[in-house]
Design a protein around this motif. Structure first.
Motif, PDB file in Angstrom:
ATOM      1  N   LEU A  69       0.900  -1.270  -0.119  1.00 59.18           N
ATOM      2  CA  LEU A  69       0.104   0.050  -0.033  1.00 59.18           C
ATOM      3  C   LEU A  69       0.974   1.260   0.122  1.00 59.18           C
ATOM      4  N   ASP A  70       1.924   1.275   0.711  1.00 58.07           N
ATOM      5  CA  ASP A  70       3.106   2.504   0.505  1.00 58.07           C
ATOM      6  C   ASP A  70       3.501   2.606  -0.710  1.00 58.07           C
ATOM      7  N   ASP A  71       3.679   1.514  -1.599  1.00 55.20           N
ATOM      8  CA  ASP A  71       4.061   1.646  -2.782  1.00 55.20           C
ATOM      9  C   ASP A  71       3.029   2.338  -3.809  1.00 55.20           C
ATOM     10  N   LEU A  72       1.712   1.937  -3.548  1.00 61.44           N
ATOM     11  CA  LEU A  72       0.530   2.502  -4.290  1.00 61.44           C
ATOM     12  C   LEU A  72       0.581   4.041  -4.128  1.00 61.44           C
ATOM     13  N   ALA A  73       0.965   4.449  -2.958  1.00 57.81           N
ATOM     14  CA  ALA A  73       0.890   5.934  -2.400  1.00 57.81           C
ATOM     15  C   ALA A  73       2.256   6.678  -3.092  1.00 57.81           C
ATOM     16  N   ARG A  74       3.118   5.929  -3.119  1.00 61.76           N
ATOM     17  CA  ARG A  74       4.537   6.801  -3.345  1.00 61.76           C
ATOM     18  C   ARG A  74       4.843   6.490  -5.077  1.00 61.76           C
ATOM     19  N   ARG A  75       4.773   5.485  -5.405  1.00 63.60           N
ATOM     20  CA  ARG A  75       4.935   5.126  -6.760  1.00 63.60           C
ATOM     21  C   ARG A  75       3.889   5.004  -7.983  1.00 63.60           C
ATOM     22  N   TYR A  76       2.848   4.672  -7.674  1.00 59.85           N
ATOM     23  CA  TYR A  76       1.943   4.187  -8.593  1.00 59.85           C
ATOM     24  C   TYR A  76       0.753   5.314  -8.874  1.00 59.85           C
ATOM     25  N   LEU A  77       0.467   5.937  -7.631  1.00 57.21           N
ATOM     26  CA  LEU A  77      -0.305   7.327  -7.953  1.00 57.21           C
ATOM     27  C   LEU A  77       0.478   8.202  -8.761  1.00 57.21           C
ATOM     28  N   GLY A  78       1.951   8.462  -8.244  1.00 59.31           N
ATOM     29  CA  GLY A  78       2.653   9.169  -9.150  1.00 59.31           C
ATOM     30  C   GLY A  78       2.408  10.492  -8.341  1.00 59.31           C
ATOM     31  N   ASN A  79       2.660  11.735  -8.991  1.00 62.78           N
ATOM     32  CA  ASN A  79       2.622  13.056  -8.677  1.00 62.78           C
ATOM     33  C   ASN A  79       1.149  13.550  -8.972  1.00 62.78           C
ATOM     34  N   ALA A  80       0.187  12.830  -9.349  1.00 62.58           N
ATOM     35  CA  ALA A  80      -1.270  13.058  -9.478  1.00 62.58           C
ATOM     36  C   ALA A  80      -1.334  14.488  -8.524  1.00 62.58           C
ATOM     37  N   ARG A  81      -1.975  15.701  -9.095  1.00 64.30           N
ATOM     38  CA  ARG A  81      -2.667  16.783  -8.214  1.00 64.30           C
ATOM     39  C   ARG A  81      -3.559  16.227  -7.334  1.00 64.30           C
ATOM     40  N   THR A  82      -4.594  15.454  -8.043  1.00 66.23           N
ATOM     41  CA  THR A  82      -5.697  14.891  -7.395  1.00 66.23           C
ATOM     42  C   THR A  82      -5.975  13.561  -7.420  1.00 66.23           C
ATOM     43  N   ALA A  83      -6.010  12.733  -6.512  1.00 69.29           N
ATOM     44  CA  ALA A  83      -6.333  11.402  -6.707  1.00 69.29           C
ATOM     45  C   ALA A  83      -7.248  10.942  -5.694  1.00 69.29           C
ATOM     46  N   LEU A  84      -8.200  10.093  -5.980  1.00 77.13           N
ATOM     47  CA  LEU A  84      -9.204   9.239  -5.201  1.00 77.13           C
ATOM     48  C   LEU A  84      -8.968   7.912  -5.319  1.00 77.13           C
ATOM     49  N   THR A  85      -8.891   7.428  -4.207  1.00 78.33           N
ATOM     50  CA  THR A  85      -8.388   5.952  -4.207  1.00 78.33           C
ATOM     51  C   THR A  85      -9.460   4.984  -2.978  1.00 78.33           C
ATOM     52  N   LEU A  86     -10.303   4.400  -3.729  1.00 81.08           N
ATOM     53  CA  LEU A  86     -11.140   3.807  -2.895  1.00 81.08           C
ATOM     54  C   LEU A  86     -10.764   2.284  -2.656  1.00 81.08           C
ATOM     55  N   LEU A  87     -10.389   1.926  -1.468  1.00 80.28           N
ATOM     56  CA  LEU A  87      -9.908   0.504  -1.171  1.00 80.28           C
ATOM     57  C   LEU A  87     -11.009  -0.206  -0.386  1.00 80.28           C
ATOM     58  N   ASP A  88     -11.300  -1.567  -1.266  1.00 83.82           N
ATOM     59  CA  ASP A  88     -12.311  -2.343  -0.577  1.00 83.82           C
ATOM     60  C   ASP A  88     -11.525  -3.310  -0.350  1.00 83.82           C
ATOM     61  N   CYS A  89     -10.901  -3.677   0.849  1.00 78.87           N
ATOM     62  CA  CYS A  89     -10.263  -4.948   1.048  1.00 78.87           C
ATOM     63  C   CYS A  89      -9.951  -4.894   2.712  1.00 78.87           C
TER      64      CYS A  89
END
Length: 176
Positions: A69-89
Protein backbone atom coordinates in the motif's frame (compact mmCIF):
# COMPACT_ATOMS: atom_id res chain seq x y z
CA UNK A 1 -17.04 17.47 -17.85
CA UNK A 2 -16.01 14.28 -16.11
CA UNK A 3 -14.81 11.45 -18.36
CA UNK A 4 -14.50 8.06 -16.71
CA UNK A 5 -12.83 4.98 -18.09
CA UNK A 6 -13.36 1.77 -16.17
CA UNK A 7 -10.96 -1.16 -16.21
CA UNK A 8 -11.47 -4.55 -14.68
CA UNK A 9 -8.02 -5.97 -14.14
CA UNK A 10 -7.06 -8.69 -11.74
CA UNK A 11 -3.36 -9.52 -11.93
CA UNK A 12 -0.46 -7.41 -10.68
CA UNK A 13 0.97 -6.48 -14.06
CA UNK A 14 -2.42 -5.46 -15.49
CA UNK A 15 -3.21 -3.37 -12.40
CA UNK A 16 0.10 -1.53 -12.54
CA UNK A 17 -0.09 -1.05 -16.33
CA UNK A 18 -3.58 0.46 -15.95
CA UNK A 19 -2.39 2.77 -13.15
CA UNK A 20 0.60 4.01 -15.16
CA UNK A 21 -1.48 4.52 -18.31
CA UNK A 22 -4.29 6.37 -16.56
CA UNK A 23 -1.88 8.48 -14.52
CA UNK A 24 -0.27 9.63 -17.79
CA UNK A 25 -3.66 10.30 -19.41
CA UNK A 26 -5.11 12.44 -16.62
CA UNK A 27 -2.04 14.69 -16.50
CA UNK A 28 -1.41 17.39 -13.95
CA UNK A 29 -4.94 18.82 -13.99
CA UNK A 30 -6.92 15.58 -14.03
CA UNK A 31 -8.45 13.37 -11.39
CA UNK A 32 -7.01 9.90 -10.98
CA UNK A 33 -9.71 7.61 -9.58
CA UNK A 34 -8.68 4.14 -8.40
CA UNK A 35 -11.10 1.57 -6.96
CA UNK A 36 -9.64 -1.72 -5.76
CA UNK A 37 -12.07 -4.36 -4.60
CA UNK A 38 -10.38 -7.59 -3.66
CA UNK A 39 -8.16 -9.06 -0.99
CA UNK A 40 -5.72 -7.29 1.30
CA UNK A 41 -3.45 -8.54 4.02
CA UNK A 42 -0.74 -7.66 6.47
CA UNK A 43 2.67 -9.14 5.66
CA UNK A 44 3.09 -12.28 7.78
CA UNK A 45 6.81 -11.46 8.19
CA UNK A 46 6.45 -7.70 8.78
CA UNK A 47 3.26 -6.42 10.48
CA UNK A 48 4.06 -2.82 9.48
CA UNK A 49 3.41 -3.58 5.78
CA UNK A 50 -0.07 -3.97 4.26
CA UNK A 51 -0.70 -5.30 0.75
CA UNK A 52 -3.30 -5.43 -1.99
CA UNK A 53 -3.46 -9.03 -3.23
CA UNK A 54 -4.08 -9.38 -6.96
CA UNK A 55 -5.21 -12.82 -8.13
CA UNK A 56 -1.64 -13.84 -8.96
CA UNK A 57 -0.23 -13.00 -5.51
CA UNK A 58 0.71 -15.70 -3.03
CA UNK A 59 -0.66 -14.75 0.43
CA UNK A 60 2.24 -16.66 2.02
CA UNK A 61 4.82 -14.65 0.03
CA UNK A 62 3.18 -11.27 -0.66
CA UNK A 63 6.52 -9.57 -1.28
CA UNK A 64 6.76 -11.33 -4.67
CA UNK A 65 3.51 -10.34 -6.42
CA UNK A 66 1.35 -8.31 -4.02
CA UNK A 67 1.20 -4.51 -4.15
CA UNK A 68 2.41 -2.78 -0.97
CA UNK A 69 0.00 0.00 0.00
CA UNK A 70 2.85 2.43 0.60
CA UNK A 71 4.11 1.71 -2.96
CA UNK A 72 0.64 2.51 -4.24
CA UNK A 73 0.91 5.91 -2.57
CA UNK A 74 4.49 6.72 -3.50
CA UNK A 75 5.06 5.06 -6.85
CA UNK A 76 1.85 4.20 -8.60
CA UNK A 77 -0.30 7.24 -7.91
CA UNK A 78 2.70 9.31 -8.96
CA UNK A 79 2.53 13.06 -8.70
CA UNK A 80 -1.16 13.29 -9.45
CA UNK A 81 -2.48 16.60 -8.23
CA UNK A 82 -5.78 14.98 -7.33
CA UNK A 83 -6.26 11.28 -6.69
CA UNK A 84 -9.19 9.47 -5.12
CA UNK A 85 -8.46 5.90 -4.11
CA UNK A 86 -11.22 3.59 -2.89
CA UNK A 87 -9.79 0.51 -1.21
CA UNK A 88 -12.29 -2.26 -0.55
CA UNK A 89 -10.24 -5.00 1.05
CA UNK A 90 -9.20 -6.27 4.43
CA UNK A 91 -6.59 -4.11 6.16
CA UNK A 92 -7.12 -1.26 3.67
CA UNK A 93 -6.52 1.23 6.47
CA UNK A 94 -2.90 0.13 6.10
CA UNK A 95 -2.66 2.76 3.38
CA UNK A 96 -1.59 5.09 6.18
CA UNK A 97 1.25 2.82 7.29
CA UNK A 98 4.71 4.01 6.49
CA UNK A 99 4.10 7.22 4.62
CA UNK A 100 3.32 10.82 5.32
CA UNK A 101 2.04 13.73 3.33
CA UNK A 102 3.94 16.99 3.11
CA UNK A 103 1.82 18.19 6.04
CA UNK A 104 3.03 15.58 8.53
CA UNK A 105 2.84 11.94 9.51
CA UNK A 106 -0.32 9.91 9.20
CA UNK A 107 -1.87 9.24 12.59
CA UNK A 108 -1.40 5.48 12.36
CA UNK A 109 2.10 5.57 10.88
CA UNK A 110 4.81 4.10 13.03
CA UNK A 111 7.94 6.25 13.51
CA UNK A 112 10.19 3.55 12.05
CA UNK A 113 8.15 3.46 8.79
CA UNK A 114 7.63 7.16 8.09
CA UNK A 115 9.06 7.65 4.63
CA UNK A 116 9.61 10.22 1.96
CA UNK A 117 6.82 12.81 1.79
CA UNK A 118 4.22 12.44 -0.92
CA UNK A 119 4.46 15.23 -3.45
CA UNK A 120 0.79 14.97 -4.40
CA UNK A 121 -1.79 17.30 -2.94
CA UNK A 122 -5.40 16.28 -2.91
CA UNK A 123 -4.74 12.58 -2.45
CA UNK A 124 -7.78 11.08 -0.77
CA UNK A 125 -8.28 7.52 0.38
CA UNK A 126 -11.52 5.89 1.44
CA UNK A 127 -10.91 2.51 2.97
CA UNK A 128 -13.38 -0.18 3.91
CA UNK A 129 -11.54 -1.17 7.08
CA UNK A 130 -8.93 -0.14 9.59
CA UNK A 131 -5.46 -1.63 9.32
CA UNK A 132 -6.24 -4.40 11.80
CA UNK A 133 -9.75 -5.17 10.47
CA UNK A 134 -11.29 -7.48 7.92
CA UNK A 135 -13.78 -5.98 5.46
CA UNK A 136 -17.32 -7.22 4.95
CA UNK A 137 -17.44 -9.21 1.73
CA UNK A 138 -20.39 -9.56 -0.54
CA UNK A 139 -22.68 -12.51 -0.70
CA UNK A 140 -23.72 -14.54 -3.63
CA UNK A 141 -21.85 -17.36 -5.30
CA UNK A 142 -18.87 -17.75 -7.61
CA UNK A 143 -21.26 -17.65 -10.57
CA UNK A 144 -23.28 -14.69 -9.27
CA UNK A 145 -21.16 -12.68 -6.84
CA UNK A 146 -22.58 -9.70 -5.00
CA UNK A 147 -20.54 -6.62 -4.14
CA UNK A 148 -19.25 -5.97 -0.64
CA UNK A 149 -21.01 -3.59 1.74
CA UNK A 150 -18.45 -0.87 0.90
CA UNK A 151 -18.60 -1.24 -2.89
CA UNK A 152 -22.40 -1.55 -2.88
CA UNK A 153 -22.57 1.71 -0.90
CA UNK A 154 -20.18 3.46 -3.31
CA UNK A 155 -22.18 2.33 -6.34
CA UNK A 156 -25.51 3.29 -4.76
CA UNK A 157 -24.21 6.72 -3.76
CA UNK A 158 -22.85 7.37 -7.26
CA UNK A 159 -26.01 6.04 -8.88
CA UNK A 160 -28.49 8.04 -6.80
CA UNK A 161 -26.45 10.94 -5.48
CA UNK A 162 -27.85 10.19 -2.02
CA UNK A 163 -25.31 10.70 0.71
CA UNK A 164 -26.88 8.10 3.01
CA UNK A 165 -25.06 5.18 1.40
CA UNK A 166 -21.76 5.97 3.09
CA UNK A 167 -23.38 6.43 6.48
CA UNK A 168 -25.29 3.17 6.16
CA UNK A 169 -22.12 1.26 5.28
CA UNK A 170 -20.27 2.80 8.21
CA UNK A 171 -23.06 1.97 10.64
CA UNK A 172 -23.30 -1.58 9.34
CA UNK A 173 -19.56 -2.10 9.65
CA UNK A 174 -19.16 -0.62 13.11
CA UNK A 175 -22.11 -2.35 14.77
CA UNK A 176 -20.51 -5.77 14.83
Amino acid sequence: LLKLKAFVVDNRDAILDALYAQRAKVGADGLLLVHFSGHGQIDPQDPTVAYLLPVDADPQKPVHRAIPLDDLARRYLGNARTALTLLDCCHSGGFALGFRTVDGPAKSATPARIGVPLTARGVYVLSSSAVEQASFGGGGSADAPEPSVFTASVVETLRTGAAGGWTSAFRTRTRS
